[in-house]
Design a protein around this motif. Structure first.
Motif, PDB file in Angstrom:
ATOM      1  N   GLY A  93       0.805  -1.217   0.000  1.00  0.00           N
ATOM      2  CA  GLY A  93       0.000   0.000   0.000  1.00  0.00           C
ATOM      3  C   GLY A  93       0.837   1.265   0.000  1.00  0.00           C
ATOM      4  O   GLY A  93       2.052   1.233   0.198  1.00  0.00           O
ATOM      5  N   THR A  94       0.166   2.385  -0.195  1.00  0.00           N
ATOM      6  CA  THR A  94       0.827   3.686  -0.235  1.00  0.00           C
ATOM      7  C   THR A  94      -0.069   4.727   0.424  1.00  0.00           C
ATOM      8  O   THR A  94      -1.284   4.749   0.179  1.00  0.00           O
ATOM      9  CB  THR A  94       1.118   4.125  -1.689  1.00  0.00           C
ATOM     10  OG1 THR A  94       1.887   3.109  -2.339  1.00  0.00           O
ATOM     11  CG2 THR A  94       1.902   5.430  -1.724  1.00  0.00           C
ATOM     12  N   LEU A  95       0.525   5.576   1.235  1.00  0.00           N
ATOM     13  CA  LEU A  95      -0.171   6.691   1.871  1.00  0.00           C
ATOM     14  C   LEU A  95       0.212   7.982   1.179  1.00  0.00           C
ATOM     15  O   LEU A  95       1.354   8.162   0.754  1.00  0.00           O
ATOM     16  CB  LEU A  95       0.207   6.779   3.357  1.00  0.00           C
ATOM     17  CG  LEU A  95       0.075   5.508   4.178  1.00  0.00           C
ATOM     18  CD1 LEU A  95       0.521   5.768   5.622  1.00  0.00           C
ATOM     19  CD2 LEU A  95      -1.349   4.979   4.140  1.00  0.00           C
ATOM     20  N   MET A  96      -0.722   8.935   1.096  1.00  0.00           N
ATOM     21  CA  MET A  96      -0.484  10.185   0.371  1.00  0.00           C
ATOM     22  C   MET A  96      -1.163  11.328   1.104  1.00  0.00           C
ATOM     23  O   MET A  96      -2.270  11.181   1.628  1.00  0.00           O
ATOM     24  CB  MET A  96      -1.027  10.044  -1.059  1.00  0.00           C
ATOM     25  CG  MET A  96      -0.942  11.256  -1.943  1.00  0.00           C
ATOM     26  SD  MET A  96      -1.391  10.760  -3.638  1.00  0.00           S
ATOM     27  CE  MET A  96      -1.921  12.335  -4.320  1.00  0.00           C
ATOM     28  N   VAL A  97      -0.482  12.474   1.155  1.00  0.00           N
ATOM     29  CA  VAL A  97      -1.029  13.665   1.802  1.00  0.00           C
ATOM     30  C   VAL A  97      -0.729  14.907   0.964  1.00  0.00           C
ATOM     31  O   VAL A  97       0.217  14.927   0.179  1.00  0.00           O
ATOM     32  CB  VAL A  97      -0.453  13.876   3.221  1.00  0.00           C
ATOM     33  CG1 VAL A  97      -0.950  12.819   4.185  1.00  0.00           C
ATOM     34  CG2 VAL A  97       1.073  13.922   3.194  1.00  0.00           C
ATOM     35  N   SER A  98      -1.514  15.936   1.169  1.00  0.00           N
ATOM     36  CA  SER A  98      -1.265  17.250   0.576  1.00  0.00           C
ATOM     37  C   SER A  98      -0.426  18.063   1.549  1.00  0.00           C
ATOM     38  O   SER A  98      -0.772  18.200   2.720  1.00  0.00           O
ATOM     39  CB  SER A  98      -2.595  17.958   0.298  1.00  0.00           C
ATOM     40  OG  SER A  98      -2.372  19.271  -0.181  1.00  0.00           O
ATOM     41  N   CYS A  99       0.709  18.602   1.065  1.00  0.00           N
ATOM     42  CA  CYS A  99       1.644  19.322   1.937  1.00  0.00           C
ATOM     43  C   CYS A  99       1.629  20.836   1.740  1.00  0.00           C
ATOM     44  O   CYS A  99       1.609  21.587   2.699  1.00  0.00           O
ATOM     45  CB  CYS A  99       3.075  18.832   1.693  1.00  0.00           C
ATOM     46  SG  CYS A  99       3.419  17.191   2.326  1.00  0.00           S
ATOM     47  N   GLY A 100       1.680  21.293   0.492  1.00  0.00           N
ATOM     48  CA  GLY A 100       1.920  22.715   0.273  1.00  0.00           C
ATOM     49  C   GLY A 100       3.296  23.107   0.810  1.00  0.00           C
ATOM     50  O   GLY A 100       4.177  22.264   0.999  1.00  0.00           O
ATOM     51  N   TRP A 101       3.462  24.383   1.098  1.00  0.00           N
ATOM     52  CA  TRP A 101       4.733  24.892   1.611  1.00  0.00           C
ATOM     53  C   TRP A 101       4.432  26.020   2.591  1.00  0.00           C
ATOM     54  O   TRP A 101       3.836  27.030   2.219  1.00  0.00           O
ATOM     55  CB  TRP A 101       5.609  25.390   0.461  1.00  0.00           C
ATOM     56  CG  TRP A 101       6.939  25.941   0.843  1.00  0.00           C
ATOM     57  CD1 TRP A 101       7.649  25.701   1.976  1.00  0.00           C
ATOM     58  CD2 TRP A 101       7.746  26.840   0.065  1.00  0.00           C
ATOM     59  NE1 TRP A 101       8.847  26.379   1.966  1.00  0.00           N
ATOM     60  CE2 TRP A 101       8.931  27.089   0.797  1.00  0.00           C
ATOM     61  CE3 TRP A 101       7.586  27.451  -1.186  1.00  0.00           C
ATOM     62  CZ2 TRP A 101       9.942  27.921   0.334  1.00  0.00           C
ATOM     63  CZ3 TRP A 101       8.588  28.284  -1.647  1.00  0.00           C
ATOM     64  CH2 TRP A 101       9.750  28.515  -0.907  1.00  0.00           C
ATOM     65  N   ARG A 102       4.825  25.845   3.832  1.00  0.00           N
ATOM     66  CA  ARG A 102       4.518  26.828   4.868  1.00  0.00           C
ATOM     67  C   ARG A 102       5.065  28.209   4.523  1.00  0.00           C
ATOM     68  O   ARG A 102       4.443  29.233   4.817  1.00  0.00           O
ATOM     69  CB  ARG A 102       5.078  26.367   6.215  1.00  0.00           C
ATOM     70  CG  ARG A 102       4.802  27.357   7.335  1.00  0.00           C
ATOM     71  CD  ARG A 102       5.186  26.826   8.681  1.00  0.00           C
ATOM     72  NE  ARG A 102       4.830  27.766   9.739  1.00  0.00           N
ATOM     73  CZ  ARG A 102       4.953  27.508  11.026  1.00  0.00           C
ATOM     74  NH1 ARG A 102       5.423  26.335  11.433  1.00  0.00           N
ATOM     75  NH2 ARG A 102       4.599  28.409  11.921  1.00  0.00           N
ATOM     76  N   ASP A 103       6.242  28.282   3.898  1.00  0.00           N
ATOM     77  CA  ASP A 103       6.903  29.559   3.638  1.00  0.00           C
ATOM     78  C   ASP A 103       6.747  30.039   2.201  1.00  0.00           C
ATOM     79  O   ASP A 103       7.513  30.896   1.752  1.00  0.00           O
ATOM     80  CB  ASP A 103       8.390  29.447   3.994  1.00  0.00           C
ATOM     81  CG  ASP A 103       8.594  29.200   5.482  1.00  0.00           C
ATOM     82  OD1 ASP A 103       8.020  29.955   6.281  1.00  0.00           O
ATOM     83  OD2 ASP A 103       9.296  28.239   5.846  1.00  0.00           O
ATOM     84  N   ALA A 104       5.753  29.503   1.493  1.00  0.00           N
ATOM     85  CA  ALA A 104       5.496  29.996   0.139  1.00  0.00           C
ATOM     86  C   ALA A 104       5.104  31.466   0.194  1.00  0.00           C
ATOM     87  O   ALA A 104       4.396  31.915   1.097  1.00  0.00           O
ATOM     88  CB  ALA A 104       4.373  29.184  -0.502  1.00  0.00           C
ATOM     89  N   LEU A 105       5.581  32.209  -0.776  1.00  0.00           N
ATOM     90  CA  LEU A 105       5.230  33.624  -0.857  1.00  0.00           C
ATOM     91  C   LEU A 105       3.780  33.785  -1.301  1.00  0.00           C
ATOM     92  O   LEU A 105       3.283  32.983  -2.097  1.00  0.00           O
ATOM     93  CB  LEU A 105       6.148  34.332  -1.851  1.00  0.00           C
ATOM     94  CG  LEU A 105       7.554  34.602  -1.332  1.00  0.00           C
ATOM     95  CD1 LEU A 105       8.531  34.753  -2.481  1.00  0.00           C
ATOM     96  CD2 LEU A 105       7.556  35.851  -0.466  1.00  0.00           C
ATOM     97  N   PRO A 106       3.081  34.804  -0.805  1.00  0.00           N
ATOM     98  CA  PRO A 106       1.709  35.045  -1.274  1.00  0.00           C
ATOM     99  C   PRO A 106       1.706  35.393  -2.752  1.00  0.00           C
ATOM    100  O   PRO A 106       2.681  35.946  -3.279  1.00  0.00           O
ATOM    101  CB  PRO A 106       1.238  36.220  -0.410  1.00  0.00           C
ATOM    102  CG  PRO A 106       2.489  36.878   0.078  1.00  0.00           C
ATOM    103  CD  PRO A 106       3.514  35.803   0.200  1.00  0.00           C
ATOM    104  N   TYR A 107       0.597  35.050  -3.422  1.00  0.00           N
ATOM    105  CA  TYR A 107       0.514  35.292  -4.860  1.00  0.00           C
ATOM    106  C   TYR A 107       0.787  36.759  -5.216  1.00  0.00           C
ATOM    107  O   TYR A 107       1.370  37.053  -6.248  1.00  0.00           O
ATOM    108  CB  TYR A 107      -0.870  34.906  -5.377  1.00  0.00           C
ATOM    109  CG  TYR A 107      -1.181  33.432  -5.339  1.00  0.00           C
ATOM    110  CD1 TYR A 107      -0.175  32.478  -5.246  1.00  0.00           C
ATOM    111  CD2 TYR A 107      -2.499  32.987  -5.397  1.00  0.00           C
ATOM    112  CE1 TYR A 107      -0.475  31.124  -5.214  1.00  0.00           C
ATOM    113  CE2 TYR A 107      -2.807  31.631  -5.374  1.00  0.00           C
ATOM    114  CZ  TYR A 107      -1.790  30.710  -5.276  1.00  0.00           C
ATOM    115  OH  TYR A 107      -2.100  29.377  -5.254  1.00  0.00           O
ATOM    116  N   GLY A 108       0.366  37.678  -4.347  1.00  0.00           N
ATOM    117  CA  GLY A 108       0.457  39.094  -4.677  1.00  0.00           C
ATOM    118  C   GLY A 108       1.732  39.787  -4.240  1.00  0.00           C
ATOM    119  O   GLY A 108       1.779  41.020  -4.200  1.00  0.00           O
ATOM    120  N   PHE A 109       2.785  39.033  -3.941  1.00  0.00           N
ATOM    121  CA  PHE A 109       3.978  39.701  -3.413  1.00  0.00           C
ATOM    122  C   PHE A 109       4.619  40.629  -4.444  1.00  0.00           C
ATOM    123  O   PHE A 109       5.354  41.553  -4.087  1.00  0.00           O
ATOM    124  CB  PHE A 109       4.997  38.665  -2.907  1.00  0.00           C
ATOM    125  CG  PHE A 109       6.028  38.249  -3.915  1.00  0.00           C
ATOM    126  CD1 PHE A 109       7.249  38.890  -3.986  1.00  0.00           C
ATOM    127  CD2 PHE A 109       5.779  37.199  -4.789  1.00  0.00           C
ATOM    128  CE1 PHE A 109       8.198  38.504  -4.917  1.00  0.00           C
ATOM    129  CE2 PHE A 109       6.725  36.820  -5.716  1.00  0.00           C
ATOM    130  CZ  PHE A 109       7.944  37.468  -5.787  1.00  0.00           C
TER     131      PHE A 109
END
Length: 291
Positions: free
Chosen positions: A71-87
């Motif tokens: 089996g395989t487990l999967m999660v959504s991570c994103g990035w805590r320090d991603a810059l906001p789209y409007g920077f």
């Protein structure tokens, strides 16, 4: 004499009628329908489960016990320090400083978005975990199919064809909601990416990434997964989140299994059924078709 401070675990213990152990989690997950060999993307609200003895490590271990070596487990991570789209609209000196020195996204070390809870960060740190390369939409997986699921995450259209979400569907994967709010069912973004309806909304933004060991700025294009890929205001009741509306309609149609894991109201869905229902729902409510 001062009274002792309240025990912060008391409410959690009461919620699940005692501690939720690894063995109890395994029994509850099997009863819900999770099985050996499954590839499963999961979303979790730990507090809804109750007091999990050992925290995220216990839950991940229980999931591994159930899906096994195949089996395989999967999660959504994103990035805590991603810059906001409007920077790009920040004052010049701020923007210049960020462009000069903001660290690049590194799949192996960049922290997962804390808004996604404790489990994504815990899983992506596990030995053998593989994380996809996309800074804003990164996912992570652990198990026999991890590398294949995460490989070559498209820079543009990262929720669409060729994405880890698309591959989850292709391999006959499942989605497990462990007390998580229904609107957090990320796989519906794949349905949005595939759907064509009037007024589809996109965003373009920049993030620093590593290419060949060098920090570079890359521009990305994606559906607007923050404000919504479509204007759902006319087809969702009382301002309800559109994904919650879709999932409630899906459950009412008899799609998915429902049960209790610990104290958490939980659901298990087939990934392909989620996407098919999402596409049909968008087409019925908003018009258009599928690309």
């Amino acid at each position: 004499m001062d009274a002792s401070p309240p025990d912060p675990t008391a409410a959690l213990l009461a919620r699940a009628d005692g501690p939720v152990t690894r063995g109890r989690l395994v029994r509850d997950l099997v009863a819900l329908g999770l099985a050996e060999g499954d590839t499963v993307m999961f979303h979790t609200r730990m507090s809804a489960i109750g007091y999990v003895a050992g925290g995220p490590a216990t839950l991940i271990g229980a999931l591994q016990d159930v899906v096994g070596e195949r089996g395989t487990l999967m999660v959504s991570c994103g990035w805590r320090d991603a810059l906001p789209y409007g920077f790009a609209g920040w004052p010049g000196p701020w923007r210049d400083a960020v462009r000069a020195e903001h660290p690049a996204f590194e799949p192996e070390s960049s922290e997962a978005d804390q808004d996604k809870g404790r489990l994504p960060e815990a899983l992506r740190r596990r030995a053998g975990a593989v994380r996809s390369r996309h800074p804003d939409v990164s996912l992570a997986a652990l198990g026999v199919g991890a590398a294949e699921l995460m490989a070559d995450h498209p820079w543009d259209d990262p929720h669409g064809p060729g994405s880890p979400l698309a591959r989850l569907v292709e391999v006959g994967g499942r989605v497990l909601m462990l007390g998580a709010p229904l609107e957090t069912l990320t796989l519906l973004h794949h349905a949005e990416a595939l759907a064509e309806a009037p007024g589809k909304r996109f965003v373009e933004y920049e993030q620093p990434v590593l290419e060949g060991g060098r920090r570079v700025w890359r521009r990305f294009r994606d559906i607007d997964s923050s404000k919504g890929a479509f204007d759902y205001s006319s087809v969702t009741p009382g301002g309800q989140d559109p994904f919650e509306t879709i999932v409630r309609d899906m459950l009412a149609a008899g799609i998915g299994r429902r049960g209790t894991v610990g104290a958490a109201d939980s659901h298990l869905f087939e990934a392909g059924e989620v996407v098919d229902f999402g596409l049909a729902w968008i087409r019925e409510k908003l018009g258009g078709g599928v690309r």
